[in-house]
Every structure is written in C-alpha cells, then in structure tokens.
Design an enzyme around this catalytic site. Structure first.
Site, PDB file in Angstrom:
ATOM      1  N   GLY A  79      -0.168  12.452  -3.591  1.00 44.43           N
ATOM      2  CA  GLY A  79       0.053  13.860  -3.273  1.00 44.43           C
ATOM      3  C   GLY A  79      -0.361  14.135  -1.845  1.00 44.43           C
ATOM      4  O   GLY A  79      -0.394  13.227  -1.002  1.00 44.43           O
TER       5      GLY A  79
ATOM      6  N   ASN B 256       7.568  14.690  -6.652  1.00 37.56           N
ATOM      7  CA  ASN B 256       8.780  14.154  -5.979  1.00 37.56           C
ATOM      8  C   ASN B 256       9.338  12.906  -6.670  1.00 37.56           C
ATOM      9  O   ASN B 256      10.540  12.685  -6.655  1.00 37.56           O
ATOM     10  CB  ASN B 256       8.544  13.919  -4.480  1.00 37.56           C
ATOM     11  CG  ASN B 256       7.440  12.955  -4.182  1.00 37.56           C
ATOM     12  OD1 ASN B 256       6.617  12.657  -5.039  1.00 37.56           O
ATOM     13  ND2 ASN B 256       7.401  12.472  -2.958  1.00 37.56           N
TER      14      ASN B 256
ATOM     15  N   CYS C  78       7.331  10.936   0.965  1.00 38.32           N
ATOM     16  CA  CYS C  78       6.269  10.695   1.950  1.00 38.32           C
ATOM     17  C   CYS C  78       6.659   9.605   2.943  1.00 38.32           C
ATOM     18  O   CYS C  78       6.017   9.451   3.979  1.00 38.32           O
ATOM     19  CB  CYS C  78       4.950  10.374   1.259  1.00 38.32           C
ATOM     20  SG  CYS C  78       5.117   9.133  -0.005  1.00 38.32           S
TER      21      CYS C  78
ATOM     22  N   GLU D 211      -2.566   7.798  -2.354  1.00 38.72           N
ATOM     23  CA  GLU D 211      -1.310   7.737  -1.590  1.00 38.72           C
ATOM     24  C   GLU D 211      -1.046   9.150  -1.103  1.00 38.72           C
ATOM     25  O   GLU D 211      -0.608  10.006  -1.875  1.00 38.72           O
ATOM     26  CB  GLU D 211      -0.159   7.258  -2.476  1.00 38.72           C
ATOM     27  CG  GLU D 211      -0.359   5.901  -3.098  1.00 38.72           C
ATOM     28  CD  GLU D 211      -0.510   4.778  -2.094  1.00 38.72           C
ATOM     29  OE1 GLU D 211      -0.202   4.970  -0.900  1.00 38.72           O
ATOM     30  OE2 GLU D 211      -0.972   3.698  -2.500  1.00 38.72           O
TER      31      GLU D 211
ATOM     32  N   ALA E 210       2.304  16.496 -12.211  1.00 37.47           N
ATOM     33  CA  ALA E 210       2.457  17.764 -11.491  1.00 37.47           C
ATOM     34  C   ALA E 210       3.015  18.823 -12.438  1.00 37.47           C
ATOM     35  O   ALA E 210       3.864  18.526 -13.286  1.00 37.47           O
ATOM     36  CB  ALA E 210       3.394  17.564 -10.307  1.00 37.47           C
TER      37      ALA E 210
HETATM   38  P1  ADP Z   1       2.466  18.279  -2.989  1.00 38.73           P
HETATM   39  O1  ADP Z   1       2.007  18.829  -1.686  1.00 38.73           O
HETATM   40  O2  ADP Z   1       3.331  17.101  -2.922  1.00 38.73           O
HETATM   41  O3  ADP Z   1       2.861  19.344  -3.972  1.00 38.73           O
HETATM   42  P2  ADP Z   1      -0.070  18.245  -4.105  1.00 38.73           P
HETATM   43  O4  ADP Z   1      -1.090  17.437  -3.439  1.00 38.73           O
HETATM   44  O5  ADP Z   1      -0.127  19.722  -3.987  1.00 38.73           O
HETATM   45  O6  ADP Z   1       1.249  17.639  -3.605  1.00 38.73           O
HETATM   46  O7  ADP Z   1       0.020  17.909  -5.645  1.00 38.73           O
HETATM   47  C1  ADP Z   1       0.005  16.602  -6.136  1.00 38.73           C
HETATM   48  C2  ADP Z   1      -0.672  16.609  -7.476  1.00 38.73           C
HETATM   49  O8  ADP Z   1      -1.974  17.137  -7.345  1.00 38.73           O
HETATM   50  C3  ADP Z   1      -0.003  17.463  -8.533  1.00 38.73           C
HETATM   51  O9  ADP Z   1      -0.121  16.817  -9.770  1.00 38.73           O
HETATM   52  C4  ADP Z   1      -0.820  18.723  -8.537  1.00 38.73           C
HETATM   53  O10 ADP Z   1      -0.761  19.363  -9.789  1.00 38.73           O
HETATM   54  C5  ADP Z   1      -2.184  18.161  -8.276  1.00 38.73           C
HETATM   55  N1  ADP Z   1      -3.122  19.118  -7.696  1.00 38.73           N
HETATM   56  C6  ADP Z   1      -2.869  20.105  -6.839  1.00 38.73           C
HETATM   57  N2  ADP Z   1      -4.010  20.762  -6.522  1.00 38.73           N
HETATM   58  C7  ADP Z   1      -5.004  20.153  -7.186  1.00 38.73           C
HETATM   59  C8  ADP Z   1      -6.428  20.334  -7.274  1.00 38.73           C
HETATM   60  N3  ADP Z   1      -7.055  21.282  -6.598  1.00 38.73           N
HETATM   61  N4  ADP Z   1      -7.115  19.497  -8.067  1.00 38.73           N
HETATM   62  C9  ADP Z   1      -6.493  18.528  -8.727  1.00 38.73           C
HETATM   63  N5  ADP Z   1      -5.175  18.290  -8.689  1.00 38.73           N
HETATM   64  C10 ADP Z   1      -4.444  19.100  -7.934  1.00 38.73           C
END
Ligand code: ADP
Length: 499
Positions: free
Chosen positions: A243, A167, A299, A265, A192
């Site tokens: 995230g 975001n 957020c 965060e 991301a």
């Molecule tokens: P959102 O819900 O805002 O998409 P996420 O928590 O899914 O947020 O993602 C935030 C970040 O965490 C991104 O960089 C994503 O690639 C990463 N991410 C998502 N799943 C995993 C995981 N299982 N392990 C590590 N990083 C992850």
C-alpha cells in the site's frame, strides 16, 4: 454485452460459480456475519453491487485463537503436503478464472483482460511457493570451534498478517499467502475495503483446496481499528503490507511495539528513461504499457518519463497518437483498455496535479481533466514541459496521466531519476549495453527494467529501496519473510579426538 442500469450487479448474479460470492468474513473455517454490512461499490457506475460483513475488533482475538490452534498442525506437515494443497488452490483459482476476473473487474474497475491476467499472475505465486516450501533450506555451517557441529535451521516464524491493497485484489493476497503457507505460517488477511469480494472468493477456494480454516482467514471491517488491534498482538510475528508509504509508516510504528518482522511494498515514483539511442517505436510502446497497465494504478507505473532532447518531439507525437486511441470505459466491456479509478480521491487528485503542473508551465498535449462518465473515470492525459520540482514529479500519480520531462545529459538524468524518496522500479530504454549496465547499476531502485516492461513474476524479487519498502516478495527470497533462523550447535561431536 447488454447491461442493465447496474451491470456490475448483473454480472455478479451470473457467475458460473455463485458460491464464490460471499458477504461474510472467513474465520476459523466458518463464515462469520459480523456487526453490519458495507456496500461494495462498482467504481465504473458508483452503484452498490453487493455488501460485505463488517467485523468489530472482537474478531481479532478469535482469529488469532484459530490461527494459533492450527499452527502446530500446519507447520508440522511435510512441505510437500503443504505444496500439494497450495497447488490445488492454484488449480481451483485457474478453474474459476473467468468468475474471479469478473469479480475483480466489477469491484476494482480494471479491464477484464487485465483481471484475467491478474488471476493467472496470482495463481502462479501459489505454484512457485509450493515448490519453494520444499526448498526452504537450512544450512550446515563450518564450525569455528573444535569438536562442534553447527547448523542453521529455517523454521516458520509464526502467525502472519497480510494487509492488502485494492489495485491487485487477488494477486497481492496470493503472493503473500503462498509464501506464508508454504513456510508453515498461518495468515490472516485484511483486504482493502474497496475490494473485499476477491479476497472472500479466494477463501472459498482455499477451503475447497483443503487449507485448514485457521490457516487462511479473511476479515473485513474498519482497517485502522482492526489492524491496530492485530498489530498489538504478540502472537502475530510477521506483517506483510502492500500500500502507500504513509500507511506503511503507521503500520511499522504499530508493529514496533511487539517487534514483528515487517515486509513492506510501498509507493513508487518510477523513472522511465529514454536514452538518445533508444529504439523509438519500442520505447513509446513500452511507455504505454508501463504507464497504462491497471489504468495507471500500479506502483510500478512509469511516473516520470525522461526523454532525451533529440527524441523528445517525435516521442511525444507518437505517444500522443497512441494515447488518443485508448478506449476508456467500463471494465467488463471487451473493448475497454482503461477502466475507472478505483477510488474517488484519485479523480480529484489528478485534476489538482494537472492544474498545478499547467500553472507552473506544463502543457497538456492530449486529454482533459473534466470528463466524468458516471464512474470514477480519468481520461488519459499527456503532459510535456514537466519539471522535477512539480508535484506531479514528486508524488506517485497512480492514474493514466503521462508526464514527460526532457534531458540532455546522461549523468544528470540518473541523478534526477534518483532524486526521490522512493526506489521501487525504474525503466531504461537504450541500444547500448554499456549504457544499460551503467544506468542499471547507478539507479537506486529495487527493480530496473532494461528495454522491458511488465517484467514481474514469481522468479523475480519484488521490492523497493528507500521509502518504497522493506523485504522482497516472490523469488527465492520471498519465503524468508516467513522463516526464522535458529542456530543449533552440537558440542562433543568427536569425543575420541582430544580438544
Ligand atoms: P492506497 O493508497 O493504495 O489506497 P493504502 O495504503 O491507503 O493504499 O491502503 C492499503 C491497505 O491499507 C488497504 O487494505 C487499506 O484498507 C489499509 N489501510 C489504510 N489505512 C490504514 C490504517 N490506518 N491502518 C491499517 N490499514 C490501513
């Protein structure tokens, strides 16, 4: 602007500084190709605009070796020198602001004016931490023993890892990297998957600013595989994640194996409380800003709008009028106020949340859930008659949907606002200083905005209570996430004085 059928790709091909656009990962000062390519999808058209190299898990050891190699040089530099480099990075970001804003809008979807705002917001953290690094103070402590002098050194914690969201694809990196680098810690960034290009562009400018190759690295690839491998490494001493709470919990478990410092965060569920004595026009306008910034994918976004019974109908009427005037469209169109959602799942989740709320008695005042203009668009929508137990109140909406709840009793509304596992931001609108103070104290949130919105910036400690996170970013506190304390006690300081 006249766009072809792939406006994002066209815009990227016209950057003033084409060097900002890179496919590769940035590892040890080199651009590395990885094992394959992944399309970068423009959420406003669903067309591929570029690709990014996907690194396999073997990149992790290489990254850590580079970080380790550059660590002692970086941490031994004078803070003022690190600060000068960070300021130069900020300057280069500002110099390339127009291009960076285009990159953000194309890969993330947000309106161009917001992307420009994000670039400045991102640069401001580098300036802030450049100065904070110079003030990363230790302490001299009053001794509890005779003839002893005791101190606290603040020293860099070691290699850090940033896992960043889509975001704010630029600012969430600089807010972390500014603090880490100022403290003397190398940082590896895993951005991301949806928004890799902003991160790579930042790496281009980091190199130009003189940041050594092992001190700031950016890798792309499968998030869960790469992050699990990174978090296994004992050399990585700090993790900063922005995230969802769900992913944050996974990462905390993985980081526990090597007991890393974790700064998180996570999700929010912000109440926006309009007390009976609030200035109605100001509260309505603030609600618009607090809800629709980043097209609702923030957020800090107002998630539950609690309006006093006596203001409710007028508030809703004014808000509906403003919502109907919002321009939804492609991020690069100058008139756009609400861009596409960055990920497909949001569109589906919104339709389900609204359907469930309506089935349980909520009313759609304006907006629709079915419209789709070729991208991941969600039409701004206003729901009234929402109750606390509905899914739309329990979960973070993360989309341009306003959900209005009524209240009558001031104590009750605070209790309802606090009745969530989250605790990031809360908003209060009132003309009474005593209500403002009382509500601010009672709200279980890391940040409370009173008669204010869009309040974040470098001086403020950003972070949440409860399941919204751990630690603080920005402010004088943010650098502490990358500093270790060391107590050093000197005995026999005054040998001529008998013990
Ligand atoms: P959102 O819900 O805002 O998409 P996420 O928590 O899914 O947020 O993602 C935030 C970040 O965490 C991104 O960089 C994503 O690639 C990463 N991410 C998502 N799943 C995993 C995981 N299982 N392990 C590590 N990083 C992850």
């Amino acid at each position: 602007m006249n766009y072809t059928s792939n406006p994002g790709k066209l815009a990227l091909s016209k950057l003033h500084n084409p060097e900002l656009l890179v496919r590769e990962c940035y590892v040890g000062g080199e651009w590395v190709s990885g094992d394959g390519l992944k399309d970068v999808i423009d959420p406003g058209t669903l067309l591929s605009v570029f690709e990014t190299a996907q690194c396999g898990v073997d990149i992790v050891d290489i990254c850590i070796a580079h970080a380790e190699q550059s660590r002692s040089d970086w941490q031994s530099r004078l803070p003022v020198e690190r600060g000068l480099i960070l300021r130069k990075w900020a300057k280069l970001i500002r110099k390339n602001a127009d291009d960076l804003a285009v990159i953000i809008s194309v890969e993330q979807g947000k309106p161009l004016f917001e992307s420009k705002g994000e670039v400045e917001y991102g640069a401001s953290f580098l300036d802030w931490f450049a100065a904070e690094g110079e003030r990363a103070l230790g302490q001299s402590l009053p001794s509890h023993k005779p003839n002893m002098f005791t101190t606290n050194f603040a020293q860099p914690i070691g290699i850090s890892l940033a896992i960043t969201p889509w975001n704010f694809p630029l600012a969430m990196i600089t807010r972390k990297a500014g603090a880490a680098l100022a403290a003397g810690c190398p940082m590896i960034v895993k951005p991301a998957a949806e928004t890799p290009l902003s991160a790579s562009a930042l790496a281009v400018l980091a190199a130009e600013a003189g940041i050594p190759g092992g001190v700031f690295q950016v890798i792309h690839g499968d998030a869960s595989t790469l992050c699990a491998a990174l978090l296994k490494h004992p050399e990585i001493r700090a993790l900063s994640f922005t995230g969802s709470t769900r992913v944050g919990q996974i990462l905390l478990e993985q980081a526990a194996g090597t007991v890393k410092r974790c700064s998180m965060e996570l999700g929010g569920n912000a109440p926006f409380i309009v007390f009976e004595d609030a200035n109605l026009e100001q509260a309505v306008q603030a609600c618009m800003e607090a809800k629709f910034a980043t097209s609702g994918q923030d957020c800090l976004a107002a998630n539950r709008v609690y309006v006093h019974d006596n203001l409710h109908d007028e508030f809703v009427a004014l808000l509906a009028g403003k919502i109907e005037n919002l321009q939804v469209g492609y991020g690069l169109n100058v008139s756009t106020q609400i861009g596409p959602m960055t990920v497909a799942g949001t569109v589906i989740k919104c339709a389900e949340m609204v359907r469930d709320a309506v089935q349980e008695g909520a009313v759609i005042v304006t907006g629709e859930t079915s419209k789709n203009d070729g991208g991941y668009f969600v039409t701004p929508l206003l729901l009234t008659g929402v109750t606390d137990d509905m899914k739309i109140s329990r979960e973070e909406i993360f989309a341009p949907i306003v959900s209005v709840l009524r209240f009558n009793d001031v104590c009750d509304v605070i209790q309802r606002a606090n009745d969530t596992e989250m605790g990031l931001a809360a908003y209060v609108y009132t003309a009474s200083m005593s209500t403002a103070l009382w509500a601010s104290e009672a709200l279980e949130y890391g940040m409370v905005a009173v008669n204010a919105y869009s309040f974040t910036g470098p001086p403020l400690p950003f972070g949440g209570w409860k399941q919204s996170g751990l630690g603080r970013e920005g402010s004088t506190l943010g650098i502490n996430e990358y500093l270790e304390n060391k107590n050093v006690s000197f005995g026999g300081i005054c040998p001529h004085i008998p013990d």
